[in-house]
Design a protein around this motif. Structure first.
Motif, mmCIF file in Angstrom:
data_model
loop_
_atom_site.group_PDB
_atom_site.id
_atom_site.type_symbol
_atom_site.label_atom_id
_atom_site.label_comp_id
_atom_site.label_asym_id
_atom_site.label_seq_id
_atom_site.Cartn_x
_atom_site.Cartn_y
_atom_site.Cartn_z
ATOM 1 N N ILE A 1 0.634 -1.305 0.038
ATOM 2 C CA ILE A 1 -0.032 -0.268 -0.035
ATOM 3 C C ILE A 1 1.165 0.877 0.279
ATOM 4 O O ILE A 1 0.712 2.558 -0.770
ATOM 5 N N GLU A 2 1.721 1.391 0.537
ATOM 6 C CA GLU A 2 2.578 2.627 0.788
ATOM 7 C C GLU A 2 3.475 2.144 -0.164
ATOM 8 O O GLU A 2 3.536 4.141 -1.045
ATOM 9 N N LYS A 3 3.896 1.821 -1.017
ATOM 10 C CA LYS A 3 4.821 2.160 -2.347
ATOM 11 C C LYS A 3 3.699 2.150 -3.377
ATOM 12 O O LYS A 3 4.103 3.197 -3.924
ATOM 13 N N TYR A 4 2.415 1.672 -2.912
ATOM 14 C CA TYR A 4 1.793 2.107 -4.295
ATOM 15 C C TYR A 4 1.242 3.660 -4.299
ATOM 16 O O TYR A 4 0.816 4.582 -5.247
ATOM 17 N N CYS A 5 1.315 4.004 -2.485
ATOM 18 C CA CYS A 5 0.381 5.420 -2.374
ATOM 19 C C CYS A 5 1.859 6.535 -3.105
ATOM 20 O O CYS A 5 1.630 7.517 -3.160
ATOM 21 N N ARG A 6 2.984 5.545 -2.665
ATOM 22 C CA ARG A 6 3.921 6.962 -3.287
ATOM 23 C C ARG A 6 4.203 7.552 -4.554
ATOM 24 O O ARG A 6 4.603 8.502 -4.543
ATOM 25 N N GLU B 1 -4.385 9.551 -8.105
ATOM 26 C CA GLU B 1 -4.135 9.885 -9.230
ATOM 27 C C GLU B 1 -2.495 10.047 -9.676
ATOM 28 O O GLU B 1 -1.214 10.148 -8.734
ATOM 29 N N GLN B 2 -2.328 9.749 -10.681
ATOM 30 C CA GLN B 2 -0.740 9.095 -10.540
ATOM 31 C C GLN B 2 0.295 10.340 -11.269
ATOM 32 O O GLN B 2 0.040 10.988 -11.597
ATOM 33 N N ASP B 3 1.722 10.200 -10.479
ATOM 34 C CA ASP B 3 2.353 11.820 -10.786
ATOM 35 C C ASP B 3 3.171 12.014 -11.535
ATOM 36 O O ASP B 3 4.216 10.714 -11.559
ATOM 37 N N LYS B 4 2.766 12.417 -12.392
ATOM 38 C CA LYS B 4 3.202 12.720 -13.787
ATOM 39 C C LYS B 4 4.675 12.850 -13.283
ATOM 40 O O LYS B 4 5.566 12.276 -14.046
ATOM 41 N N GLU B 5 5.504 14.131 -12.491
ATOM 42 C CA GLU B 5 6.553 14.835 -13.293
ATOM 43 C C GLU B 5 7.462 13.113 -11.993
ATOM 44 O O GLU B 5 8.547 13.027 -12.588
ATOM 45 N N SER C 1 -1.459 12.743 -4.505
ATOM 46 C CA SER C 1 -1.786 12.979 -3.097
ATOM 47 C C SER C 1 -1.366 13.341 -1.469
ATOM 48 O O SER C 1 -1.856 12.659 -0.546
ATOM 49 N N ARG C 2 0.156 12.243 -1.992
ATOM 50 C CA ARG C 2 0.896 11.975 -0.822
ATOM 51 C C ARG C 2 1.293 12.205 0.205
ATOM 52 O O ARG C 2 1.707 13.845 -0.526
ATOM 53 N N ASP C 3 1.593 12.548 0.866
ATOM 54 C CA ASP C 3 2.286 13.306 2.193
ATOM 55 C C ASP C 3 2.865 12.323 3.249
ATOM 56 O O ASP C 3 2.644 10.997 3.062
ATOM 57 N N PHE C 4 3.126 13.688 4.172
ATOM 58 C CA PHE C 4 4.272 12.550 4.971
ATOM 59 C C PHE C 4 4.292 13.218 6.262
ATOM 60 O O PHE C 4 4.203 14.446 6.114
ATOM 61 N N VAL C 5 3.382 13.138 7.545
ATOM 62 C CA VAL C 5 3.788 13.909 8.302
ATOM 63 C C VAL C 5 4.594 12.980 9.740
ATOM 64 O O VAL C 5 3.944 11.058 10.080
ATOM 65 N N ASN C 6 5.066 13.457 10.023
ATOM 66 C CA ASN C 6 6.313 13.065 11.771
ATOM 67 C C ASN C 6 4.765 12.157 12.691
ATOM 68 O O ASN C 6 3.837 12.997 13.275
ATOM 69 N N GLY C 7 5.665 10.996 13.118
ATOM 70 C CA GLY C 7 4.490 10.477 13.461
ATOM 71 C C GLY C 7 3.961 8.972 13.373
ATOM 72 O O GLY C 7 3.088 8.531 13.791
ATOM 73 N N LYS C 8 3.631 9.859 11.542
ATOM 74 C CA LYS C 8 2.089 8.924 11.253
ATOM 75 C C LYS C 8 2.688 8.074 9.834
ATOM 76 O O LYS C 8 2.620 6.512 9.990
ATOM 77 N N GLY C 9 4.200 9.022 9.606
ATOM 78 C CA GLY C 9 4.591 8.655 8.169
ATOM 79 C C GLY C 9 3.981 8.791 6.075
ATOM 80 O O GLY C 9 3.034 10.187 6.746
ATOM 81 N N LEU C 10 3.773 7.873 5.639
ATOM 82 C CA LEU C 10 3.063 8.099 4.385
ATOM 83 C C LEU C 10 1.338 8.273 4.240
ATOM 84 O O LEU C 10 0.863 7.598 5.409
#
Length: 212
Positions: free
Chosen positions: A7-12, A44-48, A16-25
């Protein structure tokens, strides 16, 4: 059901991915950890990110066999493109020479490259492509030299270009052309022949001999 690592690899790869201290992705839309089983409806695929990703083996074309390259050859197309380049090169030679008042040494080299590159559009690997490219390069040089001589006469005698073409002594013109070929101009003609031959073959393969 997908594992947390999958799931984490998918969301990377999602914008809309984000990283929050204490939670992670986390998901930027919800601010929470991803909560889906297989696929996310909001993904939504990150084209960049995709553009910056290292190339994969499938991104590179598979090497073609000689038989496949021979099947792609198109001699008429190559000749047509090279003939057009031959005429354009000759006219350019004549115009530049007359406008500057002198023969420019690099013109045959430029013509050889231009004609050879045009011949390459036929995707040829047989020697006939190189021979044709070299021959048309030579024709272009001679024609360009001829047009420049006519241009010089037109300027010197203040006559129209086509008027000179209609009344000039062609025997004298060919004598001048022959002198040019026998002089140092021959060296530049040699460059044109070499360039015309070299660049006439498709980029992936140079001829290794064979039937013409």
């Amino acid at each position: 059901m997908a594992t947390s690592e999958e799931i984490e690899k998918y969301c990377r790869n999602c914008v809309s991915r984000d990283f929050v201290n204490g939670k992670g992705l986390v998901c930027k839309r919800t601010g929470e950890l991803p909560a889906f089983e297989e696929e996310c409806d909001s993904f939504e695929q990150d084209k960049e990110l995709e553009r910056l990703a290292p190339p994969k083996p499938e991104d590179f074309p598979v090497s073609m066999t000689e038989e496949e390259m021979l099947a792609e050859e198109n001699l008429p197309k190559g000749v047509l493109c090279a003939v057009v380049a031959c005429i354009v090169g000759a006219v350019a030679w004549g115009l530049i020479s007359v406008s500057t008042g002198r023969q420019i040494g690099f013109m045959p080299i430029a013509i050889g490259f231009m004609v050879g590159f045009a011949m390459r559009q036929g995707k040829g690997i047989r020697p006939i492509f190189g021979i044709t490219g070299a021959a048309l390069s030579l024709v272009s040089c001679i024609l360009g030299d001829f047009l420049s001589i006519i241009g010089y006469i037109s300027q010197d005698y203040e006559m129209g270009y086509f008027q000179v073409l209609a009344g000039v002594d062609y025997g004298e013109i060919f004598s001048i052309l022959l002198k040019n070929v026998m002089s140092m101009t021959a060296l530049f003609y040699g460059f044109a022949l070499y360039e015309g031959y070299k660049f006439s073959f498709r980029a992936q393969k140079h001829p290794e001999g064979g039937k013409i």
